[in-house]
Scaffold this active site. Structure first.
Site, PDB file in Angstrom:
ATOM      1  N   LYS A  84       0.843  -1.201   0.000  1.00  0.00           N
ATOM      2  CA  LYS A  84       0.000   0.000   0.000  1.00  0.00           C
ATOM      3  C   LYS A  84       0.876   1.248   0.000  1.00  0.00           C
ATOM      4  O   LYS A  84       1.897   1.308   0.701  1.00  0.00           O
ATOM      5  CB  LYS A  84      -0.889  -0.014   1.246  1.00  0.00           C
ATOM      6  N   SER A 159      -9.510   1.823   3.460  1.00  0.00           N
ATOM      7  CA  SER A 159      -8.728   2.615   2.536  1.00  0.00           C
ATOM      8  C   SER A 159      -7.724   1.797   1.728  1.00  0.00           C
ATOM      9  O   SER A 159      -7.125   2.306   0.780  1.00  0.00           O
ATOM     10  CB  SER A 159      -7.965   3.680   3.334  1.00  0.00           C
ATOM     11  N   SER A 183      -9.665  -0.794   7.636  1.00  0.00           N
ATOM     12  CA  SER A 183      -9.193  -0.539   6.270  1.00  0.00           C
ATOM     13  C   SER A 183      -8.563  -1.738   5.575  1.00  0.00           C
ATOM     14  O   SER A 183      -8.227  -1.662   4.405  1.00  0.00           O
ATOM     15  CB  SER A 183      -8.202   0.619   6.265  1.00  0.00           C
TER      16      SER A 183
END
Length: 483
Positions: A84, A159, A183
Protein backbone atom coordinates in the site's frame (compact mmCIF):
# COMPACT_ATOMS: atom_id res chain seq x y z
CA UNK A 1 11.42 -20.40 -20.65
CA UNK A 2 8.21 -20.04 -18.68
CA UNK A 3 5.59 -22.67 -19.12
CA UNK A 4 2.39 -21.08 -20.36
CA UNK A 5 0.43 -22.85 -17.62
CA UNK A 6 1.82 -20.54 -14.97
CA UNK A 7 -1.57 -19.27 -13.81
CA UNK A 8 -0.72 -16.33 -11.56
CA UNK A 9 -4.17 -15.95 -9.91
CA UNK A 10 -4.02 -19.58 -8.68
CA UNK A 11 -0.53 -19.40 -7.15
CA UNK A 12 0.04 -19.63 -3.40
CA UNK A 13 3.16 -19.13 -1.29
CA UNK A 14 3.49 -22.93 -1.03
CA UNK A 15 3.03 -23.64 -4.75
CA UNK A 16 5.61 -20.98 -5.68
CA UNK A 17 8.18 -22.43 -3.28
CA UNK A 18 7.54 -25.94 -4.58
CA UNK A 19 7.88 -24.79 -8.22
CA UNK A 20 11.12 -22.90 -7.52
CA UNK A 21 12.77 -25.78 -5.64
CA UNK A 22 11.67 -28.27 -8.33
CA UNK A 23 13.21 -25.87 -10.91
CA UNK A 24 9.95 -25.72 -12.88
CA UNK A 25 10.51 -21.96 -13.17
CA UNK A 26 12.98 -19.45 -11.79
CA UNK A 27 12.15 -16.48 -9.56
CA UNK A 28 13.27 -14.17 -12.40
CA UNK A 29 10.85 -15.82 -14.85
CA UNK A 30 7.98 -15.67 -12.37
CA UNK A 31 8.70 -12.01 -11.55
CA UNK A 32 8.89 -11.03 -15.23
CA UNK A 33 5.54 -12.71 -15.87
CA UNK A 34 3.99 -11.17 -12.71
CA UNK A 35 5.08 -7.67 -13.77
CA UNK A 36 3.76 -8.20 -17.30
CA UNK A 37 0.43 -9.54 -16.03
CA UNK A 38 0.01 -6.77 -13.41
CA UNK A 39 0.73 -4.01 -15.94
CA UNK A 40 -1.66 -5.56 -18.47
CA UNK A 41 -4.52 -5.94 -15.95
CA UNK A 42 -4.07 -2.65 -14.08
CA UNK A 43 -6.12 -0.41 -16.43
CA UNK A 44 -9.30 -2.30 -15.45
CA UNK A 45 -8.92 -1.60 -11.70
CA UNK A 46 -6.40 1.28 -11.27
CA UNK A 47 -5.14 -0.70 -8.27
CA UNK A 48 -1.40 -0.05 -8.77
CA UNK A 49 -0.03 3.50 -8.69
CA UNK A 50 3.50 2.52 -9.72
CA UNK A 51 5.59 -0.56 -10.41
CA UNK A 52 9.13 -1.33 -9.26
CA UNK A 53 10.61 -3.63 -11.94
CA UNK A 54 14.29 -2.95 -11.15
CA UNK A 55 13.84 -3.72 -7.47
CA UNK A 56 11.67 -6.78 -8.21
CA UNK A 57 14.12 -8.32 -10.68
CA UNK A 58 17.09 -7.69 -8.36
CA UNK A 59 15.24 -9.47 -5.53
CA UNK A 60 14.32 -12.36 -7.87
CA UNK A 61 17.97 -12.73 -8.87
CA UNK A 62 18.97 -13.00 -5.19
CA UNK A 63 16.43 -15.80 -4.69
CA UNK A 64 17.66 -17.68 -7.78
CA UNK A 65 21.28 -17.38 -6.61
CA UNK A 66 20.38 -18.73 -3.15
CA UNK A 67 18.59 -21.72 -4.70
CA UNK A 68 21.56 -22.34 -7.03
CA UNK A 69 23.89 -22.40 -3.99
CA UNK A 70 21.60 -24.86 -2.23
CA UNK A 71 20.58 -22.36 0.46
CA UNK A 72 17.05 -21.89 1.83
CA UNK A 73 15.68 -18.88 -0.09
CA UNK A 74 13.22 -17.98 2.71
CA UNK A 75 9.54 -18.61 3.49
CA UNK A 76 8.31 -16.07 0.88
CA UNK A 77 10.85 -16.93 -1.82
CA UNK A 78 9.80 -15.60 -5.22
CA UNK A 79 6.33 -14.48 -4.04
CA UNK A 80 5.07 -11.41 -6.00
CA UNK A 81 3.73 -8.92 -3.46
CA UNK A 82 2.34 -5.40 -3.49
CA UNK A 83 2.58 -2.69 -0.81
CA UNK A 84 0.00 0.00 0.00
CA UNK A 85 1.30 3.43 -0.96
CA UNK A 86 1.25 4.70 2.65
CA UNK A 87 4.09 2.31 3.56
CA UNK A 88 7.46 3.78 2.63
CA UNK A 89 9.79 2.03 0.18
CA UNK A 90 13.36 3.22 -0.36
CA UNK A 91 13.89 4.58 -3.86
CA UNK A 92 10.29 3.77 -4.88
CA UNK A 93 7.74 6.59 -4.98
CA UNK A 94 5.38 6.69 -1.98
CA UNK A 95 2.50 9.13 -2.50
CA UNK A 96 -0.06 8.17 0.20
CA UNK A 97 -2.62 8.75 -2.56
CA UNK A 98 -2.10 12.52 -2.17
CA UNK A 99 -1.12 15.38 -4.48
CA UNK A 100 1.08 16.65 -1.64
CA UNK A 101 3.41 13.65 -1.99
CA UNK A 102 3.00 13.07 -5.73
CA UNK A 103 6.80 13.07 -6.25
CA UNK A 104 8.06 11.87 -2.87
CA UNK A 105 10.75 9.16 -2.95
CA UNK A 106 11.59 7.92 0.58
CA UNK A 107 15.21 7.44 1.70
CA UNK A 108 14.42 4.31 3.75
CA UNK A 109 12.23 1.18 3.88
CA UNK A 110 9.48 0.34 6.36
CA UNK A 111 10.42 -2.48 8.75
CA UNK A 112 7.62 -4.72 7.39
CA UNK A 113 8.96 -4.27 3.83
CA UNK A 114 12.52 -5.12 4.92
CA UNK A 115 11.27 -8.29 6.64
CA UNK A 116 9.25 -9.41 3.61
CA UNK A 117 12.22 -8.94 1.28
CA UNK A 118 14.59 -10.70 3.69
CA UNK A 119 12.18 -13.65 3.56
CA UNK A 120 12.50 -13.73 -0.25
CA UNK A 121 9.40 -11.70 -1.17
CA UNK A 122 9.38 -9.74 -4.45
CA UNK A 123 7.97 -6.20 -4.34
CA UNK A 124 6.37 -5.59 -7.74
CA UNK A 125 4.54 -2.34 -7.05
CA UNK A 126 2.75 0.16 -4.80
CA UNK A 127 -1.04 0.17 -4.54
CA UNK A 128 -3.63 2.92 -4.72
CA UNK A 129 -5.44 3.96 -1.53
CA UNK A 130 -7.62 6.64 0.01
CA UNK A 131 -5.54 9.78 0.63
CA UNK A 132 -3.44 9.26 3.80
CA UNK A 133 -5.58 6.13 4.41
CA UNK A 134 -8.68 8.24 5.12
CA UNK A 135 -11.77 6.64 3.63
CA UNK A 136 -13.81 3.46 3.29
CA UNK A 137 -14.01 3.11 -0.50
CA UNK A 138 -10.67 4.09 -2.13
CA UNK A 139 -12.51 6.87 -3.96
CA UNK A 140 -10.54 9.57 -2.08
CA UNK A 141 -7.25 8.99 -3.91
CA UNK A 142 -5.79 11.96 -5.79
CA UNK A 143 -4.99 9.45 -8.57
CA UNK A 144 -8.52 8.21 -9.24
CA UNK A 145 -10.68 5.51 -7.62
CA UNK A 146 -9.95 1.78 -7.61
CA UNK A 147 -12.51 -0.59 -9.13
CA UNK A 148 -13.47 -3.86 -7.48
CA UNK A 149 -12.19 -6.75 -9.66
CA UNK A 150 -15.24 -8.83 -8.69
CA UNK A 151 -17.66 -6.12 -9.87
CA UNK A 152 -15.94 -3.24 -11.70
CA UNK A 153 -18.86 -0.82 -11.20
CA UNK A 154 -18.33 -1.11 -7.43
CA UNK A 155 -15.77 0.03 -4.87
CA UNK A 156 -13.16 -2.39 -3.51
CA UNK A 157 -13.58 -0.98 0.00
CA UNK A 158 -11.06 1.24 1.71
CA UNK A 159 -8.73 2.62 2.54
CA UNK A 160 -6.55 -0.33 1.42
CA UNK A 161 -8.70 -0.97 -1.67
CA UNK A 162 -5.76 -1.19 -4.06
CA UNK A 163 -3.98 -3.83 -1.96
CA UNK A 164 -7.19 -5.89 -1.74
CA UNK A 165 -7.92 -5.54 -5.46
CA UNK A 166 -4.50 -6.78 -6.63
CA UNK A 167 -4.81 -9.95 -4.54
CA UNK A 168 -8.42 -10.56 -5.66
CA UNK A 169 -7.40 -9.88 -9.27
CA UNK A 170 -4.45 -12.25 -9.02
CA UNK A 171 -1.79 -9.69 -9.95
CA UNK A 172 -0.11 -10.12 -6.54
CA UNK A 173 -0.12 -13.28 -4.41
CA UNK A 174 -0.11 -11.33 -1.11
CA UNK A 175 -0.08 -7.65 -0.22
CA UNK A 176 0.25 -5.27 2.71
CA UNK A 177 -2.33 -2.67 3.62
CA UNK A 178 -2.90 -0.62 6.75
CA UNK A 179 -5.86 -1.03 9.10
CA UNK A 180 -6.86 1.87 11.38
CA UNK A 181 -10.61 1.27 11.72
CA UNK A 182 -11.27 -1.57 9.28
CA UNK A 183 -9.19 -0.54 6.27
CA UNK A 184 -7.96 -4.09 5.63
CA UNK A 185 -10.88 -6.17 6.87
CA UNK A 186 -13.60 -4.26 4.97
CA UNK A 187 -11.83 -4.36 1.56
CA UNK A 188 -11.07 -8.06 2.15
CA UNK A 189 -14.79 -8.64 2.68
CA UNK A 190 -15.76 -6.58 -0.40
CA UNK A 191 -13.22 -8.36 -2.65
CA UNK A 192 -13.72 -11.91 -1.33
CA UNK A 193 -10.24 -12.48 0.12
CA UNK A 194 -8.58 -12.85 3.56
CA UNK A 195 -7.54 -9.70 5.46
CA UNK A 196 -5.90 -9.68 8.89
CA UNK A 197 -5.52 -6.91 11.45
CA UNK A 198 -3.02 -8.17 14.06
CA UNK A 199 -2.97 -7.11 17.72
CA UNK A 200 -1.88 -3.48 18.14
CA UNK A 201 1.92 -3.57 18.54
CA UNK A 202 2.34 -7.03 16.97
CA UNK A 203 3.82 -5.51 13.78
CA UNK A 204 6.19 -2.53 13.70
CA UNK A 205 4.66 0.70 12.39
CA UNK A 206 8.10 2.08 11.45
CA UNK A 207 7.73 3.37 7.90
CA UNK A 208 3.92 3.42 7.96
CA UNK A 209 2.72 6.99 7.29
CA UNK A 210 0.88 7.96 10.47
CA UNK A 211 -2.88 8.57 10.31
CA UNK A 212 -4.03 7.79 13.90
CA UNK A 213 -0.99 6.50 15.75
CA UNK A 214 -2.85 4.65 18.53
CA UNK A 215 -4.99 2.77 15.99
CA UNK A 216 -2.74 2.17 12.94
CA UNK A 217 -1.64 -1.36 11.99
CA UNK A 218 0.38 -2.77 9.09
CA UNK A 219 -1.76 -5.69 7.96
CA UNK A 220 -1.65 -8.45 5.31
CA UNK A 221 -4.03 -9.60 2.55
CA UNK A 222 -3.93 -13.06 0.96
CA UNK A 223 -6.19 -15.41 -0.98
CA UNK A 224 -6.14 -18.07 1.75
CA UNK A 225 -5.68 -18.24 5.52
CA UNK A 226 -2.36 -20.10 5.43
CA UNK A 227 -0.71 -17.46 3.22
CA UNK A 228 -2.02 -14.66 5.48
CA UNK A 229 -0.62 -16.50 8.52
CA UNK A 230 2.78 -16.91 6.82
CA UNK A 231 3.00 -13.20 5.94
CA UNK A 232 1.99 -12.10 9.43
CA UNK A 233 4.61 -14.33 11.03
CA UNK A 234 7.24 -12.83 8.70
CA UNK A 235 6.49 -9.18 9.53
CA UNK A 236 5.57 -9.55 13.23
CA UNK A 237 7.84 -9.07 16.24
CA UNK A 238 9.67 -6.42 18.21
CA UNK A 239 11.38 -3.62 16.32
CA UNK A 240 13.76 -1.23 18.13
CA UNK A 241 12.72 1.50 15.64
CA UNK A 242 9.09 1.44 16.95
CA UNK A 243 8.64 1.89 20.69
CA UNK A 244 5.01 0.68 20.47
CA UNK A 245 5.98 -2.68 18.95
CA UNK A 246 5.55 -5.54 21.41
CA UNK A 247 8.25 -8.00 22.41
CA UNK A 248 5.72 -10.85 22.75
CA UNK A 249 7.04 -14.05 21.11
CA UNK A 250 5.70 -14.68 17.58
CA UNK A 251 4.31 -18.21 17.19
CA UNK A 252 4.39 -20.22 13.96
CA UNK A 253 0.81 -19.41 12.95
CA UNK A 254 0.75 -21.69 9.91
CA UNK A 255 1.73 -24.69 12.06
CA UNK A 256 -1.42 -24.18 14.18
CA UNK A 257 -3.82 -24.59 11.24
CA UNK A 258 -4.69 -28.21 12.04
CA UNK A 259 -8.36 -27.51 11.52
CA UNK A 260 -9.90 -29.00 14.67
CA UNK A 261 -12.17 -26.47 16.41
CA UNK A 262 -14.49 -28.93 18.14
CA UNK A 263 -15.63 -27.66 21.52
CA UNK A 264 -14.39 -24.09 21.01
CA UNK A 265 -16.64 -21.45 22.57
CA UNK A 266 -17.52 -18.66 20.12
CA UNK A 267 -19.56 -15.56 20.94
CA UNK A 268 -22.13 -13.83 18.71
CA UNK A 269 -22.62 -10.22 19.88
CA UNK A 270 -26.32 -9.38 19.77
CA UNK A 271 -25.57 -5.67 19.28
CA UNK A 272 -23.94 -6.49 15.92
CA UNK A 273 -26.78 -8.62 14.62
CA UNK A 274 -29.85 -6.63 15.65
CA UNK A 275 -29.86 -4.23 12.66
CA UNK A 276 -27.95 -6.35 10.16
CA UNK A 277 -29.67 -6.41 6.73
CA UNK A 278 -30.44 -9.87 5.35
CA UNK A 279 -28.22 -9.30 2.33
CA UNK A 280 -25.12 -9.67 4.50
CA UNK A 281 -26.85 -11.28 7.48
CA UNK A 282 -27.83 -14.43 5.60
CA UNK A 283 -24.28 -15.42 4.50
CA UNK A 284 -23.07 -14.69 8.07
CA UNK A 285 -25.85 -16.87 9.54
CA UNK A 286 -24.86 -19.68 7.16
CA UNK A 287 -21.23 -19.21 8.21
CA UNK A 288 -22.19 -19.52 11.88
CA UNK A 289 -24.10 -22.74 11.04
CA UNK A 290 -20.92 -24.12 9.45
CA UNK A 291 -18.96 -23.38 12.63
CA UNK A 292 -21.72 -25.09 14.63
CA UNK A 293 -21.44 -28.18 12.40
CA UNK A 294 -17.67 -28.18 12.99
CA UNK A 295 -18.42 -28.66 16.69
CA UNK A 296 -18.10 -25.08 17.96
CA UNK A 297 -20.20 -24.03 20.93
CA UNK A 298 -21.94 -20.84 19.69
CA UNK A 299 -23.05 -18.49 22.46
CA UNK A 300 -25.07 -15.31 22.53
CA UNK A 301 -22.99 -12.50 24.10
CA UNK A 302 -23.36 -8.78 24.71
CA UNK A 303 -20.90 -5.96 24.01
CA UNK A 304 -23.01 -3.17 25.54
CA UNK A 305 -20.72 -0.22 24.72
CA UNK A 306 -20.85 -0.87 20.95
CA UNK A 307 -23.15 2.12 20.41
CA UNK A 308 -20.35 4.52 21.44
CA UNK A 309 -17.88 3.09 18.93
CA UNK A 310 -18.45 5.24 15.82
CA UNK A 311 -18.50 8.51 17.74
CA UNK A 312 -15.46 7.74 19.88
CA UNK A 313 -13.46 6.36 16.93
CA UNK A 314 -14.07 9.40 14.73
CA UNK A 315 -13.14 11.75 17.58
CA UNK A 316 -9.92 9.91 18.50
CA UNK A 317 -8.85 9.15 14.92
CA UNK A 318 -9.44 12.68 13.64
CA UNK A 319 -7.72 14.23 16.67
CA UNK A 320 -4.62 12.12 16.02
CA UNK A 321 -4.85 12.75 12.28
CA UNK A 322 -4.96 16.54 12.70
CA UNK A 323 -1.65 16.49 14.57
CA UNK A 324 -0.04 13.82 12.33
CA UNK A 325 -0.92 15.71 9.15
CA UNK A 326 0.48 18.99 10.46
CA UNK A 327 3.91 18.00 9.07
CA UNK A 328 2.72 18.33 5.45
CA UNK A 329 3.28 22.05 5.14
CA UNK A 330 5.41 22.66 2.04
CA UNK A 331 8.59 23.15 4.08
CA UNK A 332 10.36 19.81 3.79
CA UNK A 333 9.24 16.98 1.54
CA UNK A 334 5.85 17.87 0.11
CA UNK A 335 5.11 19.70 -3.10
CA UNK A 336 4.82 23.43 -2.37
CA UNK A 337 2.17 25.84 -3.62
CA UNK A 338 3.43 28.17 -6.36
CA UNK A 339 1.55 30.95 -4.58
CA UNK A 340 3.93 31.24 -1.59
CA UNK A 341 4.74 34.91 -1.17
CA UNK A 342 4.80 34.71 2.63
CA UNK A 343 5.28 31.88 5.11
CA UNK A 344 1.60 31.99 6.10
CA UNK A 345 0.53 31.91 2.44
CA UNK A 346 2.82 28.94 1.79
CA UNK A 347 1.31 26.94 4.66
CA UNK A 348 -2.25 27.87 3.80
CA UNK A 349 -2.01 27.38 0.03
CA UNK A 350 0.14 24.24 0.09
CA UNK A 351 -2.30 22.51 2.42
CA UNK A 352 -5.38 24.01 0.76
CA UNK A 353 -4.33 22.85 -2.72
CA UNK A 354 -2.70 19.61 -1.61
CA UNK A 355 -5.23 17.92 0.66
CA UNK A 356 -8.46 16.41 -0.68
CA UNK A 357 -11.89 17.00 0.88
CA UNK A 358 -11.86 13.98 3.21
CA UNK A 359 -8.46 14.88 4.72
CA UNK A 360 -9.61 18.48 5.20
CA UNK A 361 -12.81 17.28 6.86
CA UNK A 362 -10.87 15.12 9.32
CA UNK A 363 -8.24 17.79 10.05
CA UNK A 364 -11.03 20.30 10.83
CA UNK A 365 -12.90 17.84 13.04
CA UNK A 366 -9.73 16.74 14.86
CA UNK A 367 -8.54 20.29 15.47
CA UNK A 368 -11.97 21.20 16.83
CA UNK A 369 -12.18 18.33 19.35
CA UNK A 370 -8.65 19.09 20.62
CA UNK A 371 -9.24 22.83 20.99
CA UNK A 372 -9.44 24.52 24.39
CA UNK A 373 -12.89 24.18 25.87
CA UNK A 374 -13.81 21.11 23.82
CA UNK A 375 -11.05 18.68 24.83
CA UNK A 376 -12.92 17.43 27.94
CA UNK A 377 -16.32 17.44 26.23
CA UNK A 378 -15.20 15.32 23.27
CA UNK A 379 -11.70 13.86 23.28
CA UNK A 380 -11.63 12.83 26.94
CA UNK A 381 -15.13 11.33 26.72
CA UNK A 382 -14.14 9.40 23.60
CA UNK A 383 -11.13 7.93 25.42
CA UNK A 384 -13.39 6.86 28.29
CA UNK A 385 -15.78 5.21 25.82
CA UNK A 386 -12.79 3.46 24.25
CA UNK A 387 -11.89 2.01 27.65
CA UNK A 388 -15.45 0.70 28.05
CA UNK A 389 -15.34 -0.95 24.62
CA UNK A 390 -12.02 -2.65 25.51
CA UNK A 391 -13.54 -3.80 28.82
CA UNK A 392 -16.54 -5.32 26.98
CA UNK A 393 -14.18 -7.51 24.95
CA UNK A 394 -12.11 -8.44 28.02
CA UNK A 395 -15.32 -9.58 29.76
CA UNK A 396 -16.50 -11.49 26.68
CA UNK A 397 -13.18 -13.34 26.41
CA UNK A 398 -13.65 -14.71 29.93
CA UNK A 399 -16.62 -16.60 28.54
CA UNK A 400 -15.67 -17.32 24.89
CA UNK A 401 -12.44 -17.92 22.94
CA UNK A 402 -13.40 -15.78 19.96
CA UNK A 403 -16.09 -13.36 18.80
CA UNK A 404 -17.77 -13.94 15.42
CA UNK A 405 -19.26 -10.88 13.72
CA UNK A 406 -20.07 -9.29 10.36
CA UNK A 407 -17.39 -7.09 8.73
CA UNK A 408 -19.68 -4.57 7.03
CA UNK A 409 -23.44 -3.89 7.10
CA UNK A 410 -23.51 -4.16 3.30
CA UNK A 411 -21.50 -5.65 0.42
CA UNK A 412 -19.44 -3.54 -2.01
CA UNK A 413 -21.46 -0.49 -3.01
CA UNK A 414 -21.41 1.30 -6.36
CA UNK A 415 -18.73 3.85 -7.20
CA UNK A 416 -20.04 7.31 -6.33
CA UNK A 417 -22.96 5.97 -4.29
CA UNK A 418 -21.81 7.26 -0.86
CA UNK A 419 -19.05 9.64 -1.79
CA UNK A 420 -21.13 12.75 -1.01
CA UNK A 421 -22.53 11.37 2.24
CA UNK A 422 -19.64 11.18 4.74
CA UNK A 423 -21.89 9.92 7.55
CA UNK A 424 -23.16 6.95 5.52
CA UNK A 425 -19.53 6.24 4.61
CA UNK A 426 -18.39 6.39 8.27
CA UNK A 427 -21.18 3.99 9.29
CA UNK A 428 -19.72 1.33 7.01
CA UNK A 429 -17.03 0.84 9.70
CA UNK A 430 -19.52 0.11 12.47
CA UNK A 431 -18.43 -3.54 12.96
CA UNK A 432 -14.68 -3.11 12.46
CA UNK A 433 -13.79 -0.11 14.62
CA UNK A 434 -14.68 -1.83 17.92
CA UNK A 435 -11.78 -4.28 17.50
CA UNK A 436 -9.51 -1.37 16.48
CA UNK A 437 -10.41 0.64 19.59
CA UNK A 438 -9.80 -2.41 21.80
CA UNK A 439 -6.47 -3.19 20.10
CA UNK A 440 -7.34 -6.87 19.64
CA UNK A 441 -6.61 -8.99 16.54
CA UNK A 442 -9.44 -9.36 14.02
CA UNK A 443 -9.67 -10.79 10.52
CA UNK A 444 -12.10 -11.12 7.64
CA UNK A 445 -12.53 -14.49 5.98
CA UNK A 446 -14.81 -15.02 2.93
CA UNK A 447 -18.11 -16.64 3.99
CA UNK A 448 -20.25 -16.64 0.86
CA UNK A 449 -22.01 -14.25 -1.47
CA UNK A 450 -25.15 -12.16 -1.62
CA UNK A 451 -27.99 -13.12 -3.97
CA UNK A 452 -26.41 -10.71 -6.46
CA UNK A 453 -23.07 -12.55 -6.31
CA UNK A 454 -21.13 -9.99 -4.22
CA UNK A 455 -18.63 -11.39 -1.67
CA UNK A 456 -19.35 -11.18 2.06
CA UNK A 457 -16.71 -11.58 4.78
CA UNK A 458 -17.11 -12.91 8.31
CA UNK A 459 -15.07 -11.33 11.10
CA UNK A 460 -13.21 -13.36 13.74
CA UNK A 461 -11.84 -11.52 16.80
CA UNK A 462 -9.72 -12.97 19.61
CA UNK A 463 -7.80 -11.91 22.74
CA UNK A 464 -4.70 -9.70 22.54
CA UNK A 465 -1.80 -11.60 20.91
CA UNK A 466 -3.94 -14.70 20.33
CA UNK A 467 -3.80 -14.60 16.51
CA UNK A 468 -3.18 -18.38 16.64
CA UNK A 469 -6.77 -19.12 17.75
CA UNK A 470 -8.12 -16.66 15.17
CA UNK A 471 -6.19 -18.36 12.32
CA UNK A 472 -7.23 -21.82 13.56
CA UNK A 473 -10.94 -20.96 13.40
CA UNK A 474 -10.51 -19.23 10.03
CA UNK A 475 -8.63 -22.19 8.52
CA UNK A 476 -11.21 -24.71 9.75
CA UNK A 477 -13.98 -22.56 8.31
CA UNK A 478 -12.13 -22.09 5.00
CA UNK A 479 -11.52 -25.86 4.64
CA UNK A 480 -15.19 -26.62 5.23
CA UNK A 481 -16.16 -24.07 2.54
CA UNK A 482 -13.83 -25.74 0.04
CA UNK A 483 -15.23 -29.18 0.76
Amino acid sequence: MLTSNLDLPSLTIGSIREGLLARRFSAAELTTEALRFAQAENPTTNAYLHFSPERALAAAQRVDEQIARGEDPGPLAGVPMAIKDVIVTKGVKTTCGSKLLANYIPPYDATAVIRLEQAGGILIGKTNCDEFAMGSSTENSAFGPVRNPVAPDRVPGGSSGGSAAVVAQGTAVVSLGSDTGGSVRQPASFCGIVGVMPTYGRVSRYGLTAFASSLDHVAPFARNVKDAATVLRTIAGRDPADSTSASAPVPDYAAALHGNVKGMKLGLPREYLKDLPGETGDPIARGVDVLRQLGCDIRDISLPSTDFAIASYYIIATAEASSNLARYDGVRYTSRSADSGTLAAMYRNTRGEGFGDECKRRIMLGTYVLSAGYYDAYYLKAQKARALIARDFANAFQEVEAVIAPVSPFPAFRLGEKVNDPLAMYLSDIYTITGSLAGIPAMSVPCGKTAGGLPVGMQIMTRHFDETTMFRIAAAFENSQHH
